[in-house]
Design a protein around this motif. Sequence first.
Motif, PDB file in Angstrom:
ATOM      1  N   ARG A 189       1.012  -1.218  -0.136  1.00 55.61           N
ATOM      2  CA  ARG A 189      -0.099   0.070   0.119  1.00 55.61           C
ATOM      3  C   ARG A 189       0.877   1.423  -0.135  1.00 55.61           C
ATOM      4  O   ARG A 189       0.475   2.421  -0.389  1.00 55.61           O
ATOM      5  CB  ARG A 189      -1.126   0.016   1.243  1.00 55.61           C
ATOM      6  N   HIS A 190       2.121   1.092   0.529  1.00 57.00           N
ATOM      7  CA  HIS A 190       2.875   2.341   0.517  1.00 57.00           C
ATOM      8  C   HIS A 190       3.677   2.281  -0.789  1.00 57.00           C
ATOM      9  O   HIS A 190       4.001   3.639  -1.481  1.00 57.00           O
ATOM     10  CB  HIS A 190       3.796   2.161   1.474  1.00 57.00           C
ATOM     11  N   VAL A 191       3.708   1.476  -1.380  1.00 57.52           N
ATOM     12  CA  VAL A 191       4.339   1.437  -2.824  1.00 57.52           C
ATOM     13  C   VAL A 191       2.978   2.092  -3.812  1.00 57.52           C
ATOM     14  O   VAL A 191       3.503   2.994  -4.528  1.00 57.52           O
ATOM     15  CB  VAL A 191       4.695   0.160  -3.158  1.00 57.52           C
ATOM     16  N   GLU A 192       1.806   1.775  -3.438  1.00 52.96           N
ATOM     17  CA  GLU A 192       0.689   2.275  -4.237  1.00 52.96           C
ATOM     18  C   GLU A 192       0.382   3.540  -4.038  1.00 52.96           C
ATOM     19  O   GLU A 192       0.152   4.390  -4.948  1.00 52.96           O
ATOM     20  CB  GLU A 192      -0.420   1.383  -4.113  1.00 52.96           C
ATOM     21  N   SER A 193       0.810   3.910  -2.875  1.00 50.48           N
ATOM     22  CA  SER A 193       0.665   5.557  -2.618  1.00 50.48           C
ATOM     23  C   SER A 193       1.940   6.271  -3.258  1.00 50.48           C
ATOM     24  O   SER A 193       1.560   7.494  -2.823  1.00 50.48           O
ATOM     25  CB  SER A 193       0.509   5.721  -0.953  1.00 50.48           C
ATOM     26  N   GLY A 194       2.806   5.638  -3.506  1.00 53.07           N
ATOM     27  CA  GLY A 194       4.026   6.502  -3.976  1.00 53.07           C
ATOM     28  C   GLY A 194       5.064   6.961  -2.889  1.00 53.07           C
ATOM     29  O   GLY A 194       6.181   7.542  -3.252  1.00 53.07           O
ATOM     30  N   GLU A 195       4.789   6.512  -1.579  1.00 50.79           N
ATOM     31  CA  GLU A 195       5.789   6.810  -0.619  1.00 50.79           C
ATOM     32  C   GLU A 195       7.031   5.939  -0.706  1.00 50.79           C
ATOM     33  O   GLU A 195       8.064   6.520  -0.413  1.00 50.79           O
ATOM     34  CB  GLU A 195       5.017   6.738   0.971  1.00 50.79           C
ATOM     35  N   LEU A 196       6.868   4.638  -1.300  1.00 47.26           N
ATOM     36  CA  LEU A 196       8.109   3.697  -1.386  1.00 47.26           C
ATOM     37  C   LEU A 196       8.366   3.735  -2.739  1.00 47.26           C
ATOM     38  O   LEU A 196       7.222   3.534  -3.652  1.00 47.26           O
ATOM     39  CB  LEU A 196       7.781   2.653  -0.671  1.00 47.26           C
ATOM     40  N   ALA A 197       9.561   3.208  -3.167  1.00 47.85           N
ATOM     41  CA  ALA A 197       9.867   3.133  -4.631  1.00 47.85           C
ATOM     42  C   ALA A 197       9.195   1.598  -4.748  1.00 47.85           C
ATOM     43  O   ALA A 197       8.783   0.879  -3.986  1.00 47.85           O
ATOM     44  CB  ALA A 197      11.376   2.702  -4.784  1.00 47.85           C
ATOM     45  N   ALA A 198       9.018   1.539  -6.203  1.00 46.82           N
ATOM     46  CA  ALA A 198       8.439   0.234  -6.657  1.00 46.82           C
ATOM     47  C   ALA A 198       9.087  -0.827  -7.178  1.00 46.82           C
ATOM     48  O   ALA A 198       9.011  -1.573  -8.278  1.00 46.82           O
ATOM     49  CB  ALA A 198       7.296   0.769  -7.749  1.00 46.82           C
ATOM     50  N   PRO A 199      10.568  -1.266  -6.601  1.00 49.31           N
ATOM     51  CA  PRO A 199      11.153  -2.421  -7.203  1.00 49.31           C
ATOM     52  C   PRO A 199      10.352  -3.821  -6.551  1.00 49.31           C
ATOM     53  O   PRO A 199       9.286  -3.653  -5.816  1.00 49.31           O
ATOM     54  CB  PRO A 199      12.560  -2.499  -6.337  1.00 49.31           C
ATOM     55  N   PRO A 200      10.630  -4.905  -7.310  1.00 49.95           N
ATOM     56  CA  PRO A 200      10.043  -6.041  -6.777  1.00 49.95           C
ATOM     57  C   PRO A 200      10.213  -6.366  -5.510  1.00 49.95           C
ATOM     58  O   PRO A 200      10.976  -5.980  -4.660  1.00 49.95           O
ATOM     59  CB  PRO A 200      10.838  -7.228  -7.383  1.00 49.95           C
ATOM     60  N   LEU A 201       8.969  -6.972  -4.547  1.00 51.12           N
ATOM     61  CA  LEU A 201       9.091  -6.961  -3.211  1.00 51.12           C
ATOM     62  C   LEU A 201      10.343  -7.731  -2.683  1.00 51.12           C
ATOM     63  O   LEU A 201      10.904  -7.262  -1.729  1.00 51.12           O
ATOM     64  CB  LEU A 201       7.765  -7.926  -2.874  1.00 51.12           C
ATOM     65  N   PRO A 202      10.726  -8.869  -3.318  1.00 50.52           N
ATOM     66  CA  PRO A 202      11.982  -9.611  -2.758  1.00 50.52           C
ATOM     67  C   PRO A 202      13.116  -8.355  -2.636  1.00 50.52           C
ATOM     68  O   PRO A 202      14.030  -8.451  -1.468  1.00 50.52           O
ATOM     69  CB  PRO A 202      12.303 -10.561  -3.730  1.00 50.52           C
ATOM     70  N   LEU A 203      13.228  -7.487  -3.706  1.00 51.34           N
ATOM     71  CA  LEU A 203      14.266  -6.460  -3.409  1.00 51.34           C
ATOM     72  C   LEU A 203      14.007  -5.477  -2.164  1.00 51.34           C
ATOM     73  O   LEU A 203      15.040  -5.073  -1.458  1.00 51.34           O
ATOM     74  CB  LEU A 203      14.414  -5.667  -4.765  1.00 51.34           C
ATOM     75  N   ILE A 204      12.882  -5.083  -2.026  1.00 53.34           N
ATOM     76  CA  ILE A 204      12.573  -4.145  -0.972  1.00 53.34           C
ATOM     77  C   ILE A 204      12.947  -4.792   0.316  1.00 53.34           C
ATOM     78  O   ILE A 204      13.340  -4.456   1.529  1.00 53.34           O
ATOM     79  CB  ILE A 204      11.011  -3.763  -0.902  1.00 53.34           C
ATOM     80  N   GLU A 205      12.422  -6.463   0.387  1.00 52.17           N
ATOM     81  CA  GLU A 205      12.723  -6.999   1.588  1.00 52.17           C
ATOM     82  C   GLU A 205      14.453  -7.031   1.749  1.00 52.17           C
ATOM     83  O   GLU A 205      14.774  -7.004   2.875  1.00 52.17           O
ATOM     84  CB  GLU A 205      12.264  -8.541   1.480  1.00 52.17           C
ATOM     85  N   ALA A 206      15.139  -7.176   1.027  1.00 54.73           N
ATOM     86  CA  ALA A 206      16.580  -7.055   0.972  1.00 54.73           C
ATOM     87  C   ALA A 206      16.965  -5.862   1.554  1.00 54.73           C
ATOM     88  O   ALA A 206      17.818  -5.964   2.382  1.00 54.73           O
ATOM     89  CB  ALA A 206      17.176  -7.671  -0.416  1.00 54.73           C
ATOM     90  N   LEU A 207      16.526  -4.881   0.762  1.00 54.78           N
ATOM     91  CA  LEU A 207      16.979  -3.611   1.165  1.00 54.78           C
ATOM     92  C   LEU A 207      16.714  -3.180   2.911  1.00 54.78           C
ATOM     93  O   LEU A 207      17.480  -2.696   3.374  1.00 54.78           O
ATOM     94  CB  LEU A 207      16.500  -2.289   0.531  1.00 54.78           C
ATOM     95  N   VAL A 208      15.463  -3.604   3.075  1.00 49.50           N
ATOM     96  CA  VAL A 208      14.927  -3.504   4.603  1.00 49.50           C
ATOM     97  C   VAL A 208      15.591  -4.313   5.651  1.00 49.50           C
ATOM     98  O   VAL A 208      16.212  -3.839   6.696  1.00 49.50           O
ATOM     99  CB  VAL A 208      13.379  -3.443   4.731  1.00 49.50           C
ATOM    100  N   LEU A 209      15.626  -5.631   5.264  1.00 46.82           N
ATOM    101  CA  LEU A 209      15.981  -6.620   6.094  1.00 46.82           C
ATOM    102  C   LEU A 209      17.670  -6.734   6.304  1.00 46.82           C
ATOM    103  O   LEU A 209      18.206  -7.262   7.135  1.00 46.82           O
ATOM    104  CB  LEU A 209      15.262  -7.960   6.132  1.00 46.82           C
ATOM    105  N   GLY A 210      18.125  -6.771   4.800  1.00 43.68           N
ATOM    106  CA  GLY A 210      19.548  -6.882   4.911  1.00 43.68           C
ATOM    107  C   GLY A 210      20.472  -6.429   5.825  1.00 43.68           C
ATOM    108  O   GLY A 210      21.335  -7.148   6.536  1.00 43.68           O
TER     109      GLY A 210
END
Length: 84
Positions: free
Chosen positions: A25-46
């Motif tokens: 929902r944050h990607v859809e609102s434009g607040e977050l970038a829109a890479p594939p979800l696994p990439l967001i997961e890697a950027l956040v959790l890595g």
Amino acid sequence: MPPEPVRHWRELPPVAQSPVAGVRRHVESGELAAPPLPLIEALVLGPVIAVTPRWLSAGDAVDLDEVALVLPDRIWRAVAARPD
């Protein structure tokens, strides 16, 4: 009667399948970038996943106060739609 146990992670609701699946929902609102979800997961959790074993194995090698000051901003810059 208790609910039937989940036998596979794909049986979980989508938001529970990944720690960051709820970000859609944050990607859809434009607040977050829109890479594939696994990439967001890697950027956040890595970064967190990288720091945790170091802290657990040699607590004095990692200053958690510094981690708390530095990582949130760096992680946000990595996933924000418009990093400032």
